[in-house]
Design a protein around this motif. Sequence first.
Motif, short mmCIF file in Angstrom:
data_model
loop_
_atom_site.label_atom_id
_atom_site.label_comp_id
_atom_site.label_asym_id
_atom_site.label_seq_id
_atom_site.Cartn_x
_atom_site.Cartn_y
_atom_site.Cartn_z
N UNK A 155 14.91 14.29 18.72
CA UNK A 155 15.64 13.09 18.31
C UNK A 155 16.13 13.28 16.87
N UNK A 156 17.36 12.86 16.61
CA UNK A 156 17.90 13.00 15.26
C UNK A 156 17.09 12.21 14.25
N UNK A 157 16.83 12.83 13.11
CA UNK A 157 16.24 12.15 11.97
C UNK A 157 17.39 11.62 11.12
N UNK A 158 17.67 10.31 11.15
CA UNK A 158 18.84 9.78 10.45
C UNK A 158 18.78 9.92 8.94
N UNK A 159 17.57 10.04 8.40
CA UNK A 159 17.42 10.18 6.95
C UNK A 159 17.90 11.55 6.49
N UNK A 160 17.66 12.57 7.31
CA UNK A 160 17.99 13.94 6.93
C UNK A 160 19.15 14.50 7.75
N UNK A 161 19.99 13.62 8.24
CA UNK A 161 21.19 14.02 8.96
C UNK A 161 22.40 13.36 8.30
N UNK A 162 23.42 14.15 8.05
CA UNK A 162 24.60 13.60 7.39
C UNK A 162 25.85 14.33 7.88
N UNK A 163 26.91 13.57 8.09
CA UNK A 163 28.22 14.12 8.42
C UNK A 163 29.09 14.03 7.18
N UNK A 164 29.66 15.16 6.77
CA UNK A 164 30.57 15.18 5.64
C UNK A 164 31.95 15.58 6.14
N UNK A 165 32.99 14.97 5.58
CA UNK A 165 34.35 15.33 5.96
C UNK A 165 35.21 15.50 4.72
#
Length: 222
Positions: free
Chosen positions: A33-43
């Motif tokens: 399951x994704x850890x939202x604290x340590x997951x980031x999308x950059x564009x």
Amino acid sequence: MLPRRRLPASCLPALLLALASRPAAAGEPQRYVLDPVHTRVMFAIDHAGFSKAIGTVSGSEGSLHFDVDDWSSARLDVVVPMTRLDLGDSGWTASVFAPRFLDVKRYPQARFVATDGMQRGTGNRGRACGQLTLHGVTRPLCLDVVFNKAGRYPLPPFRRTIGFSATATLKRSDYGMTSWQSLVGDDIDLRIEAELFRSDADAPAPTQPAPAAGDPAPPPND
């Protein structure tokens, strides 16, 4: 017959922890399951030729079925809350939320689904191809993936964790966003950093995240 010896109660927590953090058997995809604290999308996107405007999106939710030894069995389903997009300035962010661009009031989420596994290349590199739904449009997209690490996280609750980096490029015009072409570029470069922890129990499907406190509200009109 010798009597069976009971395991002391004091040993049970350590035993349960060892079982929870033990690597999965080879050939058996595990659910992460994704850890939202340590997951980031950059564009990054061209800004009138002067620079690349950079933004991030936090709070993604989703799951990955993955076997370290057999990437072809991977299945990925991720929801990205576009209402959590941040360009570093509330006014600029609000203009991107408006109907002429993301129109987050109508399309608050993006979603990427890949059900046909990952293609493993050289070493820890590979590719995950699936369907990206953005701004109400669904199109194929491939991510170039780097598998960074698998292991037990060093802090409580010591969960089995895996980490990936990924990149991709898409065109906003392919997703129906064609306004301000003389000012805003068409190509969008994506970089994704993701950590996931193993989930032995079925977790609920991703839901639409509410905007974080302090995030600008989507404007009602363009």
